[in-house]
Structure formats: structure tokens, C-alpha cells
Design an enzyme around this catalytic site. Structure first.
Site, PDB file in Angstrom:
ATOM      1  N   ASP A   1      33.434  55.968  42.761  1.00 35.74           N
ATOM      2  CA  ASP A   1      33.268  54.549  42.691  1.00 35.74           C
ATOM      3  C   ASP A   1      31.575  54.298  42.962  1.00 35.74           C
ATOM      4  O   ASP A   1      30.876  55.150  43.194  1.00 35.74           O
ATOM      5  CB  ASP A   1      33.990  53.576  43.808  1.00 35.74           C
ATOM      6  CG  ASP A   1      34.422  52.487  43.359  1.00 35.74           C
ATOM      7  OD1 ASP A   1      33.380  51.583  43.122  1.00 35.74           O
ATOM      8  OD2 ASP A   1      35.646  52.021  43.137  1.00 35.74           O
TER       9      ASP A   1
ATOM     10  N   GLY B   1      28.657  56.585  42.083  1.00 34.11           N
ATOM     11  CA  GLY B   1      27.957  56.668  40.710  1.00 34.11           C
ATOM     12  C   GLY B   1      28.364  55.555  40.096  1.00 34.11           C
ATOM     13  O   GLY B   1      28.791  54.558  40.319  1.00 34.11           O
TER      14      GLY B   1
ATOM     15  N   PHE C   1      30.501  54.925  36.263  1.00 32.31           N
ATOM     16  CA  PHE C   1      31.235  55.236  35.320  1.00 32.31           C
ATOM     17  C   PHE C   1      30.855  54.925  33.834  1.00 32.31           C
ATOM     18  O   PHE C   1      31.481  55.425  33.088  1.00 32.31           O
ATOM     19  CB  PHE C   1      32.733  55.053  35.569  1.00 32.31           C
ATOM     20  CG  PHE C   1      33.119  53.562  35.832  1.00 32.31           C
ATOM     21  CD1 PHE C   1      32.508  52.283  35.049  1.00 32.31           C
ATOM     22  CD2 PHE C   1      34.120  53.299  36.830  1.00 32.31           C
ATOM     23  CE1 PHE C   1      33.120  51.119  35.211  1.00 32.31           C
ATOM     24  CE2 PHE C   1      34.374  51.835  37.041  1.00 32.31           C
ATOM     25  CZ  PHE C   1      33.889  50.955  36.264  1.00 32.31           C
TER      26      PHE C   1
ATOM     27  N   HIS D   1      41.230  46.826  33.061  1.00 34.14           N
ATOM     28  CA  HIS D   1      41.480  45.348  32.899  1.00 34.14           C
ATOM     29  C   HIS D   1      40.146  44.359  33.359  1.00 34.14           C
ATOM     30  O   HIS D   1      40.031  43.206  33.256  1.00 34.14           O
ATOM     31  CB  HIS D   1      42.551  44.863  33.898  1.00 34.14           C
ATOM     32  CG  HIS D   1      42.761  44.593  35.130  1.00 34.14           C
ATOM     33  ND1 HIS D   1      43.490  43.824  35.757  1.00 34.14           N
ATOM     34  CD2 HIS D   1      41.345  44.947  35.839  1.00 34.14           C
ATOM     35  CE1 HIS D   1      42.912  43.934  37.074  1.00 34.14           C
ATOM     36  NE2 HIS D   1      41.974  44.500  37.153  1.00 34.14           N
TER      37      HIS D   1
END
Ligand SMILES: C[S@@+](CC[C@H](N)C(=O)[O-])C[C@H]1O[C@@H](n2cnc3c(N)ncnc32)[C@H](O)[C@@H]1O
Length: 337
Positions: free
Chosen positions: A202, A228, A230, A248
Site C-alpha cells: 500500500d 509504494g 501501484f 472501484h
């Protein structure tokens, strides 16, 4: 007492005024009222003393909550929890306390009047109101970030049992939880599958809050955390990547970028597991359809139909393998195309 269904005008007025109930529950959750009632009834004055609030005004809040059956009022301005109020306790398995403490936060609440702007323009309300996105906003406000992470933990815990029952994680060597928050889901996966290693991925300021949960759950020796972005990279070469309530948050272009990064990291024959609500047919599925509006207002994402997930996956070089029901969520399992 005789309960009569209210007439349509009363019903719709109550729906219109639903924000009042929401904010009243939020305030009670922020004050920890349900936890204070966990061992039995207390008077309004006792609760005011315990929460440092204005006694006569706290009573007004509590009696309003009793009118909607979150609390029950006894003689002498004494209150107890009802079955409906029990999930507002923080230490029950189906706790909603973290979510209730988050959803009425002033900065988040202020984004909702931007819904009209969103509907007129298709743009994100939070950005319109605050001039920044939710993630940047919270990354510079550690207190708000912690409240949000607790909300995610609270929602995740509620859905974990159904998810573990629906999907066999035991067949994997290493599971990476991408955007895994404080690790509530990964902890449950590892606790139920002693042969599996975990990586919690995360944003750096989020995973820094996860160590104690991993320790307390006794899985820290099989799990490490990586901070990090994504959109840049995720830990390489695992055979399963979970994205729960992550896709979402994003529009299609951003979702395809995330899924492409994950696909490139995926071990041969690995699986990508998107865990989301799936939009139901017309007139059904209230939770997903209102969560969709919440995504429009907050993070600028959307909830999707099964077909929309299949299209996203295809555009990311993945193929939809199967969709499994897991309570109010689905597991959308994908593999390299
Ligand atoms: C809605 S939360 C879901 C958290 C968790 N998966 C759960 O179900 O409880 C989305 C997560 O995505 C993370 N996130 C947002 N942007 C990110 C980025 N660029 N890189 C990594 N994680 C990110 C957030 O910090 C947050 O924990």
C-alpha cells in the site's frame, strides 16, 4: 405500540432527511457511545461525563437515536443498545464502528453537496470541492488517514469470513494484497492458511500502520509490508494478487494501468483476485449502486457490472476466469490472457 407503515410522503421525507440520521450515528460513533453501553445501560448524564459532552444536548442526540431503534430509552433518561446498535461497538466481529466514525467526517461530508456538480458534468465531487483528490488530501493529514484506514479495516473484517469460505487461498505460495490498507484481509487469509506467505502492499504512510496488526495476529513471520505506488510497480512474482475495494476507487483508464502493472508482476499461472461489489440488474442491489455514488463523490471511481469487469481485464492483458459470490462482495478471478 402499533407500528403502521408510513405513507409514501412520510417515507420519502425520511429518506430525504436521512443525512440527519447518518450524522447522528456518526457523532455517537465518534464519541464511542456504543462501547460505553457494551456492558449494559447507562444514563445520559453518565454518558455525558464519560464523553466530556454537554449533558442536556447529548440527551437530545440519544433520544433521537432511540427513535430510530439504534438505542432504546428506559426510564430516567437511561439508554441501552438495541440489536441494531450492537454493530456500532468496536470489538464485535461485524463492527461498523470504524465506517460510522469515518463517513461523517467534515471534509468527506463536504464533498457530497458536489454530487449535483458530478451529475451535471461527470466530474469527481471531491476534487471539485477540495481542489485535490482523496488520497493526496489524506496523505498530508495523518489523523484523517488513520480514521479512513480504520474504516477500511472495519468493512474488511465484516466480509472476510464470506470471502474465505468462497475462495481457496491455500493453493497459493505467496499472496500480495495490493492496496491492502492495514492488512485486515491478508491477516485473515494467512491465519486460515498456514502454508501461505503474504506481502502487504500500500502507500508508505498506510503500511507503516500495519505492523502491530500483523504482530497481534501472529502472522508477522510470514508477512512483510512494502510501501509504494501501484501505478509504478507492485512486488514481483507472486502467484496471487488480491485487490479488494481498490479497482472501484478508479476510473477505467486508471484501473487498466493498475491491472497492467499487476499483470506484469504476476507469476506464470498466477491469479489476480479482484474483490468488489458487482452491480446487480435493474431495481436490485442497493449497496453496490449507492457505493457507486460514493465512488463518484469520493475517490472518482465506480462500481461495475460483471461485463464491465471482463472488459477492464481484457484491456489489461488479463482474462476473466470466473466470478464467485462471497456474501455482499464477489471474487472476480483473472489470469494472464
Ligand atoms: C478503499 S481502500 C481498500 C483497502 C483494503 N484493500 C480493504 O479492502 O480494506 C483503497 C486502498 O488503496 C490504497 N491506495 C490508493 N492509492 C494507492 C497507490 N497509488 N498505490 C498503492 N496503494 C494505493 C489506499 O491507501 C487504500 O488503502
Amino acid at each position: 405500540m402499533i407500528h403502521k407503515d408510513p405513507d409514501p410522503a412520510t417515507t420519502i421525507r425520511r429518506m430525504v432527511d436521512g443525512y440527519q440520521v447518518s450524522q447522528a450515528i456518526h457523532v455517537a460513533a465518534t464519541l464511542g457511545i456504543a462501547d460505553l453501553l457494551a456492558d449494559g445501560s447507562r444514563t445520559s448524564d453518565e454518558l455525558a461525563a464519560a464523553t466530556g459532552t454537554h449533558p442536556a444536548t447529548l440527551y437530545r442526540l440519544l433520544r433521537a437515536l432511540a427513535s430510530v431503534e439504534v438505542l432504546h430509552e428506559l426510564d430516567g433518561q437511561r439508554f441501552e443498545l438495541t440489536p441494531l446498535g450492537q454493530p456500532l461497538r468496536s470489538e464485535v466481529p461485524d463492527s461498523i464502528a470504524g465506517w460510522a466514525a469515518f463517513i461523517g467526517r467534515p471534509y468527506y461530508w463536504q464533498a457530497w453537496p458536489g454530487l449535483l456538480h458530478s451529475v451535471c458534468t461527470g466530474e469527481n465531487a471531491f476534487q471539485h470541492v477540495h481542489g485535490t483528490d482523496v488520497w493526496t488530501y489524506r496523505s498530508t493529514r495523518p489523523d484523517e488517514s488513520a480514521v479512513f484506514d480504520r474504516a477500511m479495516t472495519s468493512l474488511s473484517r465484516r466480509s472476510n469470513a464470506a470471502l474465505l469460505a468462497a475462495y481457496d487461498f491455500g493453493r497459493f505460495r505467496t499472496v500480495v494484497d495490493v492496496g491492502g490498507g492495514n492488512g485486515a484481509l491478508l491477516v485473515a487469509v494467512l491465519a486460515a492458511n498456514p502454508g501461505v506467505q503474504g506481502v502487504l502492499f500500500d502507500q508508505p504512510h498506510v503500511v507503516s500502520g500495519a505492523a502491530s496488526l500483523l504482530e497481534r495476529a501472529g502472522v508477522a513471520n510470514r508477512c512483510h509490508t512494502v510501501g509504494g505506488d501501484f501505478f509504478e510497480s507492485v512486488p514481483e512474482d507472486a502467484d496471487a494478487y488480491i485487490l479488494r475495494a481498490v479497482i472501484h476507487d478508479w476510473d477505467d483508464d486508471a484501473s487498466i494501468r493498475i491491472l497492467t502493472v499487476v499483470r506484469r508482476a504476476l507469476a506464470e499461472d498466477g491469479r489476480v483476485l479482484i474483490v468488489e461489489r458487482v452491480i446487480a440488474p435493474a431495481n436490485e442491489g442497493r449497496d453496490a449502486k449507492f457505493s457507486d455514488l460514493n465512488m463518484l463523490v469520493g475517490p472518482s471511481g465506480r462500481e461495475r457490472t460483471r461485463e464491465e469487469f471482463a472488459e477492464l481485464l481484457e484491456a489489461s492483458g488479463l482474462r476473466l476466469a470466473r466470478v464467485l459470490d462471497a456474501g455482499s462482495f464477489c471474487v472476480i478471478e483473472a489470469a494472464s490472457a
